[in-house]
Design an enzyme around this catalytic site. Structure first.
Site, PDB file in Angstrom:
ATOM      1  CG  ASP A  10      60.289  41.633  24.171  1.00 11.55           C
ATOM      2  OD1 ASP A  10      59.976  40.717  24.968  1.00 11.55           O
ATOM      3  OD2 ASP A  10      59.570  41.961  23.211  1.00 11.55           O
ATOM      4  CG  HIS A 240      51.473  36.016  25.524  1.00  8.94           C
ATOM      5  ND1 HIS A 240      50.649  35.284  24.719  1.00  8.94           N
ATOM      6  CD2 HIS A 240      50.909  37.248  25.620  1.00  8.94           C
ATOM      7  CE1 HIS A 240      49.635  36.039  24.319  1.00  8.94           C
ATOM      8  NE2 HIS A 240      49.764  37.227  24.864  1.00  8.94           N
TER       9      HIS A 240
HETATM   10  C1  BDR Z   1      54.620  38.097  22.899  1.00  6.52           C
HETATM   11  O1  BDR Z   1      54.779  39.409  22.347  1.00  6.52           O
HETATM   12  C2  BDR Z   1      55.117  40.324  23.360  1.00  6.52           C
HETATM   13  O2  BDR Z   1      54.306  41.447  23.276  1.00  6.52           O
HETATM   14  C3  BDR Z   1      54.934  39.611  24.664  1.00  6.52           C
HETATM   15  O3  BDR Z   1      55.897  40.037  25.611  1.00  6.52           O
HETATM   16  C4  BDR Z   1      55.123  38.160  24.320  1.00  6.52           C
HETATM   17  O4  BDR Z   1      56.489  37.809  24.348  1.00  6.52           O
HETATM   18  C5  BDR Z   1      53.175  37.665  22.755  1.00  6.52           C
HETATM   19  O5  BDR Z   1      52.803  37.650  21.415  1.00  6.52           O
HETATM   20 CA    CA Z   2      58.157  39.187  25.506  1.00  7.00          CA
END
Ligand code: BDR
Ligand code: CA
Length: 318
Positions: A10, A240
């Site tokens: 995303d 992340h």
């Molecule tokens: C996850 O949430 C999204 O905002 C980031 O892209 C990552 O996949 C981290 O909690």
């Molecule tokens: Ca993400």
């Protein structure tokens, strides 16, 4: 042989960096990007996936997927974290490529069936596309090589609620289906990703090495960094989504325990992920459904960051 992966995403600032890794690493064969709502709307997610591949000068199939959660109403995209355009509200070049006509779920099913036992699904957004693929072909559980999910939190606490991580909170019903399916699965959640902080100096090295893609990564990082400064009081960002790829190629940098996963789908703890360690018995079997997963409970943060920087600053072999 490089590992064939489908990257479900995303994008999203940290997604963009992970996509750069998937495009750059010689041990990854990127079969395609599948998109989901989450950090942005589905149309923006697909636009950004196409753009990032174009900026890297690569022709990668992009298949559009879930526009909303399976059951709950959709949360508004977090513009204050990733920007309304998902890439820190920076000016972006026009794109010239288009998504496939095929849905993300169908793309996943077709690719896995074409190479049974070989393909790894790496999912770094809400999990609707994987849930839909499972519904189309329940036999996928025996045909994927592995599923790697960036999401959830076992001991670390949440980032969008006191107990829930964003990707799971955005579609807990889909997450429950995916985390409890009987396929080999690794969860890379906040217990690991919060140990990793990409500092501005390291980011500057990546920008210098990544050409037009690096410019977008660097400018969007600057926006994301402000959020981390305010929210967590750190100077840098947690990469992340890149951590899911680091686990794939360097699992030795993570501490992993096996356990059964559950997702809370309703109420105050909506989106919480719960792990029942494989060898412990509890008062009944309700927390031990599905197959045990590999769950990352810690990471060697500095070594993870070094791996990411090395990957994104090493020139491609000729
Ligand atoms: C996850 O949430 C999204 O905002 C980031 O892209 C990552 O996949 C981290 O909690
Ligand atoms: Ca993400």
């Amino acid at each position: 042989m490089p590992t064939p992966i489908i990257f479900d995403t995303d994008p999203g600032v940290d997604d963009a960096q992970a996509i750069a890794i998937a495009l750059a690493h010689p041990d990854i064969e990127l079969l395609g990007l599948t998109t989901t709502f989450g950090n942005v709307t589905i149309d923006v997610a697909t636009h950004n996936a196409l753009l990032l591949a174009e900026l890297a000068g690569q022709s990668i199939p992009v298949a559009q997927g879930a526009a909303e959660p399976l059951v709950k109403p959709k949360n508004p995209p977090p513009g204050h974290i990733h920007g309304d355009n998902g890439l820190g509200n920076i000016a972006l070049p026009e794109i010239t490529t288009q998504a496939l006509k095929q849905s993300a779920a169908q793309f996943i099913v077709d690719q896995v069936n074409a190479r049974p036992g070989e393909v790894v699904l790496v999912a770094v957004g809400p999990l609707g596309n994987l849930a839909a693929a499972l519904q189309l072909d329940p036999g996928l559980v025996d045909k994927v090589k592995r599923v790697v999910v960036m999401g959830g939190s076992i001991r670390e606490g949440g980032n969008v609620t006191p107990v829930a991580e964003a990707n799971i909170f955005n579609d807990p019903h889909a997450a429950a289906k995916v985390l409890q399916a009987s396929w080999p699965l690794t969860l890379v959640g906040l217990d690991a990703t919060h140990r990793c902080v990409l500092d501005p100096q390291s980011m500057a090295r990546i920008v210098d090495a990544q050409g037009p893609l690096g410019k977008v990564l660097g400018e969007s990082y600057a926006f994301y960094r402000q959020f981390y400064r305010q929210a967590l009081g750190i100077d840098g960002c947690c990469p992340h989504d890149s951590c899911a790829l680091v686990w794939l190629l360097r699992p030795d940098l993570f501490t992993v325990e096996r356990g059964y996963l559950s997702v809370v789908t309703e109420g105050l703890a909506e989106g919480q992920t719960v792990m029942a360690p494989e060898r412990r018995e509890f008062v009944d079997t309700r927390w031990s459904q599905g197959a045990p997963a590999e769950v990352c409970l810690n990471a060697d943060g500095p070594a993870v960051i070094e791996w990411i920087v090395d990957t994104l600053t090493t020139p491609p072999a000729r």
